[in-house]
Structures are given as structure tokens and as C-alpha cells.
Write an enzyme that holds these catalytic residues in place. Structure first.
Site, short mmCIF file in Angstrom:
data_model
loop_
_atom_site.label_atom_id
_atom_site.label_comp_id
_atom_site.label_asym_id
_atom_site.label_seq_id
_atom_site.Cartn_x
_atom_site.Cartn_y
_atom_site.Cartn_z
CG HIS A 298 -2.37 0.07 0.87
ND1 HIS A 298 -3.02 -0.94 0.20
CD2 HIS A 298 -3.31 1.06 1.08
CE1 HIS A 298 -4.29 -0.59 0.03
NE2 HIS A 298 -4.48 0.61 0.53
CG ASP B 252 -7.31 7.45 -2.86
OD1 ASP B 252 -7.68 6.26 -2.92
OD2 ASP B 252 -8.05 8.41 -3.17
CB ILE C 295 -1.71 1.66 -9.03
CG1 ILE C 295 -1.97 3.14 -9.27
CG2 ILE C 295 -0.31 1.29 -9.50
CD1 ILE C 295 -1.07 4.06 -8.49
CB ALA C 296 -3.12 -3.36 -7.32
#
Length: 518
Positions: free
Chosen positions: A450, A454, A459-460
Site C-alpha cells: 500500500h 489512495d 494501480i494494482a
């Protein structure tokens, strides 16, 4: 003439109670006792949703917009609450168990189902806490004054050397990632050997020597054995782990966060390879592949943004794609925020598509991800910066503060560890030969770390699809309808170290998507 007495309105009374609550928080207090607030203020704050009772006489602050049954406020407060409660209960006469101490020293802050606590004053009883958590207090030896350490949450732990000496043998087999991570932080045998010699722990010495040899620290294993034998102890070496270490941990690498991530990566590779469908290989028609990616944008953006809680429609997303969207003066703050998120998604998507094209032309996908992911992050939020909703400085890079995941027992690593973790993360991706492993762990490890305040989920999923392209798999959309299954699989991987459900979830989506195409 009598002066008229004005009565405070309900909102004014609540504001007064919130000011008092703010003052309490200003002292660093997370666990609030009944005596910290008058009954009037306490009841007012509970009714308004700003305070929640955990156990009788103990409270934490909450957000009024949390839904019934929401666990986030409890999981984010857990460790600080526990430290304050135990200190009030036992004074200085307590510590966590050696096993829990090792887990925390290894950088694993996952909220446990049951926390093991030692104290001479303990009653050998269970204290039930919210959301299937509890404390089991046992009357047992605690860490001595010279062996106790207090962490950043105020928890009293066995020092790592003392904790390893006092851990049971099954703990090594049941928690191989944590124990190997902890062992790898030692540069030499001196600290552990001193405790072993002082206590005459010949059996434990054989176990710990075997454990160090298991991770490739031959010199430390040798020094423990020779040190004990020179003092007249008979020591038989015994490897407490069930399996060999997946790799020898370099002696210069002592970061528990980095070592733990590397161990997780290697332990998760084989399950992923067994579960995931074989990659179809690089597509011959790159232009056709990229056209399919573009065709997926509206559906992908709708589902990905909706999973994150944004309220967007396919019509809005289509307008943004065609350049027809313009903010309306009568848009609410929420509508503006949602639309700007969709606009940022469009801009980031274009950059990801360029990355996919580079991967299809056989550039290393890990290298591309490393070079481009910060640009994706900035693109996601640049429309909000332009609109003045967030500051430009918020796009500077990785987070520099704690972050928590809603409803999750997983607590991401502290901000000081993020840069080292991200460097190692991309190094692992660059060297990883298997596309399926890159797909699954590229997504999972990113949200595990993480690195941003935010945008981590979006993005993952971009990373996941970049790595899908590296194996010739088609662009994959995680549907909003399967959000609960998706989040549950990630939670199991984060808190239990079991990547199987997440790998299976993605594999099933690939099969379903292939069936629709065919």
C-alpha cells in the site's frame, strides 16, 4: 431587567463534546476510559456515532458515516488500544507472548484472532473483543527488565533474541515466514548466545542453530554450537522447520520487511503456478491486442472505479473518453469528485496502454512497471490537482504516514519501510520468469505494501494487466459484482499468507472471459 438565558442547541452541545474528545486525542490517547469523559459527553458522542464501546468502560473513536458492523475503526485502533488497556490492567507487569513478539518483530502487524498476553497477575481467562478478536491472558513468566522492548504502539515485547529462545518448536513450523524473517535480522550470534549460556538452554541452542543453518547463516549456527560446547553443554543440532528455506537470505540484508516480502514471494510462487492457466504466449498481432485493450476501457473503468466506491456511469465514462465531458455548475462535490476520478482513470489508462505496448514488444514487464507506475499514480489524481481538490505536493511519491485498509485486519508496513520494499518488489518482478506469478503477486504485493495514501487498488489492477500482457493473457476486468469475493481473497493472502484463493479467483475470471469470447 432580567437577562434572557440562551439554551445551547443540540449541534452546539455536540460541538462542545467533540472539542473535549479532540483534547483527549491531542494527548495521543486512543483507548478512552469512562473516566476520561463525563456521562453526558460520553452518551452524546456515542449517540452521534463518534464513540464506540469496546469492552465495558473502554471506548474508541469512530466515524459517524461508518455502516453498522463496520470493523475499520477497531482494526486501525487495535494495537494502541491493547497497549493502553494492558498497561491500565497490569501496570508494568506484563508482556506479549514470545511467539507474538516474534511476529511483531518480523514486521507483521496483522490483527490476530487471539492475542496471547503474559502477566503474574493474569487470571488465565479470555477477554472477548469485537469482530472475532480476543485477549487470552495467562499467568506465566514475562520478559525480564533487560529483555523487554516497547514498540511504537506501546506494546511490551520480549526482545527478539529472548523471544526466539522462549518460542516453542512448533511455532517455527507453523510460522516459517515470520521466524525466518526474524532470524535473518541477526548479524552474529552474540546476543542469542548470551541468553542461551545464561539459561543453560542446550536443547534450544540446537534448535536455533538448526534454524540459522536452514536460512543459510552457517557462521551463526557454528558460533552457537561451539559457544555452548565450549561451556560444557552437550548440544545436538535440530532444524525446527518442516522444509528447507526457499533461498539463503544474504547476511547484509537485515530489513525484516524486505526479508519477509521475499520469503512470501518464494513461498507463494508454486501454488500460483499450479493454479493458474498456462500463458498463451505473446500475440502475433500487437495492434489487434491493443485495440481490444482500448475497447475494454469503459467497462474496465466502470468496474474498477466502482470497486473503490466511486459513483460513475458508463455514460459519464464514455463522455470523458470522447472529450465531451465538462463540469456543470450545479454538480455536487461528490459528483465532481467522481467525475474527476473517472477523468484521471482515462489519463492513466492511456499511459498503461503504452506500457502494455512496450511489453508486447518484449521489453521487461518488471522494468516497465518500475519506470512507469509513478506516472500512472500522478495521472490518476492530476485532474483533482487542477481542480484544486488536492494539493500538488500530494503527488510527490510514496506515502510518508500510516495507512489502513477498510475492514481489513492487515496493517500495511510503516512508511519508513515503503521505499526499500518497493525497490525489492520491482527487483523481484524484473527477475521473475513466470508470467502468472507476475500477474498474481504484482497485484497482491502492491496492495500489501500500500505505497500510496489512495489509488492503490486501481494501480494494482493496472499492474496486473500489464503483467497479463507479458504472458499474452487478454486484459482482465474484475467485475463489481464479485467485489466481496475479490476483497476476501486478498484478505486471506494478507492475513494468512495463503495466496491460493486469490490465484484461483483470477484464474476463474480468465476462464470465464475466454468462454465469453469464444
Amino acid at each position: 431587567m432580567l437577562k434572557r438565558k440562551f439554551m445551547a442547541t443540540p449541534s452546539e452541545k455536540l460541538a462542545e463534546s467533540l472539542d473535549i474528545l479532540k483534547d483527549i486525542h491531542g494527548t495521543g490517547t486512543v483507548a478512552i476510559k469512562s473516566s476520561d469523559l463525563t456521562r453526558t459527553h460520553r452518551e452524546r458522542l456515542i449517540k452521534a456515532g463518534f464513540l464506540k464501546e469496546i469492552i465495558r468502560g473502554w471506548y474508541i473513536t469512530t466515524r459517524p458515516d461508518e455502516t453498522t458492523g463496520e470493523s475499520t475503526s477497531w482494526f486501525t485502533s487495535f494495537w494502541d488500544f491493547i497497549a493502553a488497556y494492558l498497561q491500565e490492567r497490569f501496570g508494568d507487569n506484563w508482556s506479549l507472548s514470545p511467539e507474538q513478539s516474534v511476529i511483531l518483530h518480523a514486521g507483521n502487524l496483522t490483527v490476530p484472532r487471539q492475542l496471547l498476553v503474559r502477566s503474574p497477575q493474569a487470571r488465565n481467562q479470555i477477554t472477548t473483543l469485537p469482530y472475532e478478536t480476543s485477549i487470552f491472558e495467562t499467568r506465566a513468566t514475562i520478559a525480564s527488565s533487560k529483555e523487554v522492548e516497547k514498540n511504537s504502539h506501546g506494546l511490551k515485547l520480549f526482545s527478539l533474541a529472548s523471544a526466539l529462545v522462549n518460542c516453542s518448536e512448533p511455532f517455527y513450523r507453523n510460522n516459517p515466514t515470520e521466524t525466518r524473517t526474524a532470524l535473518a535480522t541477526f548479524r552474529d550470534a552474540s546476543e542469542i548466545l548470551q541468553i542461551l549460556l545464561e539459561g543453560g538452554h542446550s536443547v534450544v541452542a540446537g534448535r536455533i542453530a538448526g534454524a540459522f543453518r536452514n536460512i543459510g547463516r552457517e557462521r551463526i549456527a557454528h558460533d552457537i554450537l561451539s559457544g555452548m560446547r565450549s561451556a560444557g553443554y552437550q548440544v545436538s543440532e535440530n532444524d525446527p522447520f518442516q522444509d528447507p528455506s526457499p533461498f539463503s537470505i544474504p547476511p547484509r540484508q537485515i530489513s525484516p520487511f524486505v526479508n519477509r516480502m521475499r520469503l512470501m514471494w518464494h513461498s507463494m510462487r508454486e501454488p500460483i503456478i499450479k493454479i493458474f492457466p498456462s500463458d498463451p504466449g505473446q500475440p502475433k498481432d500487437i495492434e489487434h491486442y491493443l485495440k481490444l485493450v482500448s475497447d475494454n476501457f469503459v467497462n474496465d473503468a466502470y468496474n474498477s472505479l466502482s470497486i473503490e466506491g466511486y459513483r460513475v456511469s458508463e455514460e459519464l465514462i464514455e463522455k470523458i473518453r470522447s472529450g465531451q465531458w465538462q463540469p456543470e455548475q450545479n454538480d455536487s462535490d461528490r459528483q465532481q469528485r467522481d467525475a474527476l476520478a473517472a477523468k484521471g482513470y482515462w489519463e492513466a489508462f492511456q499511459l498503461v496502454k503504452k506500457g502494455v505496448e512496450a511489453v508486447l514488444k518484449e521489453e521487461n514487464s518488471g522494468t516497465i512497471a518500475d519506470q512507469q507506475h509513478q506516472n500512472w499514480y500522478r495521472a490518476l489524481f492530476s485532474p483533482s490537482v487542477t481542480a484544486g481538490i488536492i494539493k500538488a505536493s500530494d503527488l510527490a511519491g510514496y506515502r510518508n504516514q500510516p495507512v489502513y485498509i477498510r475492514r481489513s485486519k492487515h496493517v500495511p508496513p510503516n512508511s519508513d519501510a515503503v521505499k526499500d520494499l518497493m525497490h525489492e518488489f520491482f527487483d523481484l518482478l524484473t527477475k521473475e520468469p513466470n508470467a502468472a506469478v507476475r500477474v498474481v503477486l504484482g497485484h497482491f504485493i502492491f496492495v500489501y505494501i500500500h505505497p500510496y495514501i489512495d489509488g492503490n487498488g486501481r494501480i494494482a489492477r493496472f499492474l496486473m494487466n500489464l503483467f497479463m500482457a507479458s504472458g499474452g493473457y487478454p486484459w482482465l476486468i474484475i467485475p463489481l459484482a464479485k467485489r466481496n469475493e475479490y476483497m476476501s481473497a486478498l484478505e486471506v493472502a494478507s492475513t494468512q499468507g495463503n495466496i491460493g484463493p486469490f490465484a484461483s479467483f483470477l484464474a476463474e475470471l480468465i476462464v470465464e472471459q475466454d468462454n465469453k469470447i469464444n
